[in-house]
Design a protein around this motif. Structure first.
Motif, PDB file in Angstrom:
ATOM      1  N   THR A 138      11.427   7.625  -5.590  1.00 24.82           N
ATOM      2  CA  THR A 138      11.108   7.042  -4.678  1.00 24.82           C
ATOM      3  C   THR A 138       9.368   6.528  -4.536  1.00 24.82           C
ATOM      4  O   THR A 138       9.188   7.583  -5.535  1.00 24.82           O
ATOM      5  N   ILE A 139       8.578   5.710  -3.407  1.00 28.58           N
ATOM      6  CA  ILE A 139       7.640   5.382  -3.591  1.00 28.58           C
ATOM      7  C   ILE A 139       6.192   6.677  -3.123  1.00 28.58           C
ATOM      8  O   ILE A 139       6.484   7.416  -3.686  1.00 28.58           O
ATOM      9  N   ARG A 140       7.560   7.629  -2.120  1.00 33.60           N
ATOM     10  CA  ARG A 140       6.713   8.881  -1.981  1.00 33.60           C
ATOM     11  C   ARG A 140       6.524   9.962  -3.141  1.00 33.60           C
ATOM     12  O   ARG A 140       5.607  10.443  -2.849  1.00 33.60           O
ATOM     13  N   GLN A 141       7.358   9.796  -3.746  1.00 41.61           N
ATOM     14  CA  GLN A 141       7.687  10.968  -4.877  1.00 41.61           C
ATOM     15  C   GLN A 141       6.286  10.242  -5.782  1.00 41.61           C
ATOM     16  O   GLN A 141       5.716  11.035  -6.220  1.00 41.61           O
ATOM     17  N   LEU A 142       6.395   9.143  -6.174  1.00 49.60           N
ATOM     18  CA  LEU A 142       5.099   8.709  -6.657  1.00 49.60           C
ATOM     19  C   LEU A 142       3.830   9.079  -5.824  1.00 49.60           C
ATOM     20  O   LEU A 142       2.514   8.791  -7.426  1.00 49.60           O
ATOM     21  N   LEU A 143       3.997   8.474  -4.827  1.00 51.90           N
ATOM     22  CA  LEU A 143       2.766   8.859  -3.892  1.00 51.90           C
ATOM     23  C   LEU A 143       2.447  10.469  -3.903  1.00 51.90           C
ATOM     24  O   LEU A 143       0.766  10.616  -3.994  1.00 51.90           O
ATOM     25  N   LEU A 196       1.847  -5.566  -0.593  1.00 45.08           N
ATOM     26  CA  LEU A 196       0.883  -4.830  -0.528  1.00 45.08           C
ATOM     27  C   LEU A 196       0.122  -4.256  -0.263  1.00 45.08           C
ATOM     28  O   LEU A 196      -0.572  -4.042   0.997  1.00 45.08           O
ATOM     29  N   ALA A 197      -0.588  -5.679  -0.607  1.00 46.44           N
ATOM     30  CA  ALA A 197      -2.372  -5.766  -0.264  1.00 46.44           C
ATOM     31  C   ALA A 197      -1.922  -6.559   2.221  1.00 46.44           C
ATOM     32  O   ALA A 197      -3.188  -5.618   2.695  1.00 46.44           O
ATOM     33  N   HIS A 224      -1.030   0.879  -2.024  1.00 46.71           N
ATOM     34  CA  HIS A 224      -2.210  -0.269  -1.994  1.00 46.71           C
ATOM     35  C   HIS A 224      -3.092   0.326  -2.347  1.00 46.71           C
ATOM     36  O   HIS A 224      -4.134   0.167  -3.454  1.00 46.71           O
ATOM     37  N   ASN A 225      -3.613   1.770  -0.989  1.00 45.49           N
ATOM     38  CA  ASN A 225      -4.381   2.430  -1.070  1.00 45.49           C
ATOM     39  C   ASN A 225      -4.609   3.080  -2.426  1.00 45.49           C
ATOM     40  O   ASN A 225      -6.183   3.623  -2.953  1.00 45.49           O
ATOM     41  N   LEU A 226      -4.440   3.558  -3.646  1.00 45.31           N
ATOM     42  CA  LEU A 226      -4.088   3.953  -4.858  1.00 45.31           C
ATOM     43  C   LEU A 226      -4.850   2.670  -5.754  1.00 45.31           C
ATOM     44  O   LEU A 226      -5.689   3.821  -6.133  1.00 45.31           O
TER      45      LEU A 226
END
Length: 148
Positions: free
Chosen positions: A29-34, A53-54, A65-67
């Motif tokens: 998931t995106i959460r796991q990636l973040l 994302l932007a 996006h903030n990554l």
């Protein structure tokens, strides 16, 4: 007797804990990636994904996006994806965000070259895309396309 059962139970549990090696869990998931602070994201610049994302105001898309500010996003053109997948992603510290169709092609291409399936696609699908055919108005094949 009870003491022996407890001792055997404890020692076998301890042995099993020591015998199992740690296997890293895949990111689905995106959460796991973040939450995985050491993972770098590879994306193609100037696409619908980067634009979405932007323009996100909050949530996981905004965090993704903030990554960029943290230096965890690497932009590469799709032509370099096979090399990035075979080197950076294979190392385990990079992930590739792309369309499902392109991911299937990349993984199958590497499978044909190596004979091994070393990659997986995350379970979360976070953008839908529809495919269509565009033809000139009044073209004789419009009726054939519409029939299908």
């Amino acid at each position: 007797m009870a003491g022996m059962v407890v001792t055997w139970s404890y020692s076998s549990n301890l042995m099993s804990l020591l015998a199992v090696r740690h296997v890293p869990q895949p990111l689905h998931t995106i959460r796991q990636l973040l939450d995985q602070s050491s993972t770098i994201v590879i994306m193609e610049p100037n696409t619908a994904v980067t634009d979405t994302l932007a323009n996100s105001k909050s949530g996981e898309f905004r965090e993704l996006h903030n990554l960029r500010e943290e230096g965890r996003v690497r932009f590469q053109h799709a032509t370099t994806y096979p090399h990035a997948l075979d080197t950076l992603v294979r190392r385990g510290d990079h992930v590739l965000i792309t369309t499902s169709v392109q991911a299937d092609l990349l993984i199958s291409h590497l499978y044909l070259n190596t004979g091994r399936c070393d990659f997986y696609k995350g379970k979360q699908r976070f953008m839908s895309s529809s495919h269509c055919m565009i033809v000139q108005k009044g073209s004789p094949i419009v009726s054939l396309i519409n029939r299908r």
